[in-house]
Structure formats: C-alpha cells, structure tokens
Write an enzyme that holds these catalytic residues in place. Sequence first.
Site, PDB file in Angstrom:
ATOM      1  N   ALA A 219       0.828  -1.216   0.000  1.00  0.00           N
ATOM      2  CA  ALA A 219       0.000   0.000   0.000  1.00  0.00           C
ATOM      3  C   ALA A 219       0.863   1.269   0.000  1.00  0.00           C
ATOM      4  CB  ALA A 219      -0.920   0.000   1.221  1.00  0.00           C
ATOM      5  N   PRO A 220       0.434   2.296  -0.749  1.00  0.00           N
ATOM      6  CA  PRO A 220      -0.782   2.388  -1.582  1.00  0.00           C
ATOM      7  C   PRO A 220      -0.626   1.809  -2.988  1.00  0.00           C
ATOM      8  CG  PRO A 220       0.349   4.471  -1.621  1.00  0.00           C
ATOM      9  CD  PRO A 220       1.143   3.594  -0.673  1.00  0.00           C
ATOM     10  N   GLY A 222       2.705   1.815  -5.075  1.00  0.00           N
ATOM     11  CA  GLY A 222       3.721   2.337  -5.989  1.00  0.00           C
ATOM     12  C   GLY A 222       4.513   1.254  -6.695  1.00  0.00           C
ATOM     13  N   ASP A 238      -0.785  -6.213   2.038  1.00  0.00           N
ATOM     14  CA  ASP A 238      -0.721  -5.077   2.960  1.00  0.00           C
ATOM     15  C   ASP A 238      -2.084  -4.914   3.632  1.00  0.00           C
ATOM     16  OD1 ASP A 238      -0.442  -2.370   4.142  1.00  0.00           O
ATOM     17  OD2 ASP A 238       1.358  -2.297   2.900  1.00  0.00           O
ATOM     18  N   ASP A 258      -0.263  -9.905   6.756  1.00  0.00           N
ATOM     19  CA  ASP A 258       1.052  -9.469   7.227  1.00  0.00           C
ATOM     20  C   ASP A 258       2.121  -9.988   6.277  1.00  0.00           C
ATOM     21  OD1 ASP A 258       3.447  -8.993   8.513  1.00  0.00           O
ATOM     22  OD2 ASP A 258       2.782  -9.724  10.464  1.00  0.00           O
ATOM     23  N   LYS A 303      16.121  -0.628   5.434  1.00  0.00           N
ATOM     24  CA  LYS A 303      16.224   0.659   6.107  1.00  0.00           C
ATOM     25  C   LYS A 303      17.423   0.624   7.053  1.00  0.00           C
ATOM     26  CE  LYS A 303      12.151   1.020   4.180  1.00  0.00           C
ATOM     27  NZ  LYS A 303      11.930   1.722   2.912  1.00  0.00           N
TER      28      LYS A 303
END
Length: 349
Positions: A219-220, A222, A238, A258, A303
């Site tokens: 989501a959303p 991309g 999602d 999940d 990340k």
Amino acid sequence: MSATLLCYCRAGFEPELAAELGERAALAGYPGYARATRGDGYVLFHAAEESSGLSAALPWQRLVFARQKLELIAELAQIDARDRITPVLQALEGLGRYGDLWVEHPDSDDGRPLSALARSFGNALRPALRKRGFLSERDEPRLPRLHVFLVAGDHLLLARADRTDSAPWPLGIPRLRVHADAPSRSALKLEEALVSLLDERERDKWIQPGMRAADLGAAPGGWTWVLTRRHLHVTAIDNGPMQPALLDTGLVRHLREDGFHWAPDRTLDWLVCDMVDQPRKVAGRMGDWFRNEWCRHAVFNLKLPMKKRWQEVQLCLDLFREAAGRPVHIRARQLYHDREEITVFATAR
C-alpha cells in the site's frame, strides 16, 4: 603518484562510502585512505602505493554507497577563475584521448549552485579539447570518458571513466520521470532499481508479460504499479488500502495480510518488498523466500540505522545469504531515490 578513485555518493553518506572503499580495497590487497567530509557528496580514495589494479579490484557494480566510480587524473586547486581551460589542457597533456566529456558538480547543498557553471564551462572546454586532439569529434564509446568535477569555481578534479565499469548517467543519477498516475513517489525507487541493478538483457529475459509477482508492504501501490506497467500479475500484501485504479487493471489481487507471515502456494517469478521494519528482520524474511523457493528474483529495501551503516549492510547481506541456504547472486546499492536505506536485487544462481 598513488592510484586514486573519485566516487560520488548521496550527501551525508561520505563516511559510509569511505568505510566501504577502505575495507574492500584492503581485502583486495590495496590498502589506502579516504578523503571524505560529510555533506560533500563525493569521496577520494588513495591507494597507499602506486597500482593500476585498484579500480579493477573495486568494480562499480559491487559498490553499495557509490553512485559513480572514476579514476582520478589530476586535482587542480586555486586556479584562476578567468582561465580554467589552460590548467585542464596542461594536466591532460600526454594522457591520451577521450570519447566524451562530462562536466559535473557534487549533488550537495554546496555543489548544486555550480550546475550553471558546469554547463557553460563544458561548452567552452569541449572545442578546446577537440582542437588539441584530446577529445573525439563525436561520442566514441570505445574511448574512456573524461569527467571534470567542479568542487568549487577554482577547484577542479579531472577523472576518467571506464565505460564498462562506471555509471552511464551524469552524476550517477538515472533520469526518471514522475508519472502523474503513480500511486506514490516510491514507484521511482523500483523503477530506478530495475534500471540500475539489472542490465537490458536481464530485464528482457526476467521481466516478461504474464509473469507473477508478490509485493510485500504494497500500500498504496507504488511498486505494484511499476510491475503492472510491465504486465505482471501481482499479489499485493498489505493491511492498508491500495489505489482503486490498480485493482481495476485485473492484474492485482490485494490480500490484507502481514507481509512477514504470508507465503505463496507456488513459486513466483518476482518478490518486491519495501516494508518499513528492522533491516535484519527484513533480510531474514527475504532469505526465507529463497530457501523455500517461493521466488526466483527479488528486489527489496533495507532501512539503515543512524550509525555504523556499512557494518549493518554487511551484517544484513550475510544474514540474507545464510537464511537463503542456497547460492544467490546479490547486487546492492543506495539509489538516488533511496534515503536512509539501500536497495538489494537478488536472484537464485
């Protein structure tokens, strides 16, 4: 003069690039030191001894934090701003011929204002180089490319690029257009990953209409949108909502589950994942997908923490390999559209 590499990077990640270059060079038998200042947007790495093998020992495609990798020819500091051309011609004397010229500047707060000067200086320098025989009349791919890097108006770095071992885009940044119908700007990250981490032959072979993919943390939408533009069937995982137009394509199945627990019931061609979570957790889950043969190829983001980022990258990639439990080929890079993260492409060998 010792061998020196000039590498561009995202401003703020100079220490990470310096650490990567230093460690990789030492392991390859070329110990040296880096000149790096946070925020400059580039790093100079000097080998301790003269060696023509330094650049070959550090292939650009294997570097994580480098957008571009070049071999330094000369550093021209405190030159007269009224005549920048003469020092450049003098420095290039006897050093061969080049097939193209790029005049660039750091992608940093201090470097971006130099873009207009870079354009005008390039227009003035190009005919002067051709007159002296240093530059071909037309772009000649068989010859190395000459880079003039404007650190400041009176400070230039001259470097050469091996076109088979360097980024093919000015500043090392692919030029991608934001599409108005994309659900989010994150689409640019996957588009850049497919252009940067795969070559044209691999894209043609491995991304074909009708193939099946999963998008974890979709989501959303991309990354799902990028895949549907290439006519792949996507299972979007999602708990959040997807852009309605994606569901209308008939190519997307949205499951509110999940991403760390969902698994496909068949082997998919692609897995893409941009879930916001601890990088080690993501790396481990991506390894599960390859161990269980749930996918053939994957692109995922990791990340990064605020400190020891290069060390975290190594740890996460090692964790991924261990969790995969089978031979995998990995390419990882901090892309232009990445921020505090890196993007990884992996494929089963």
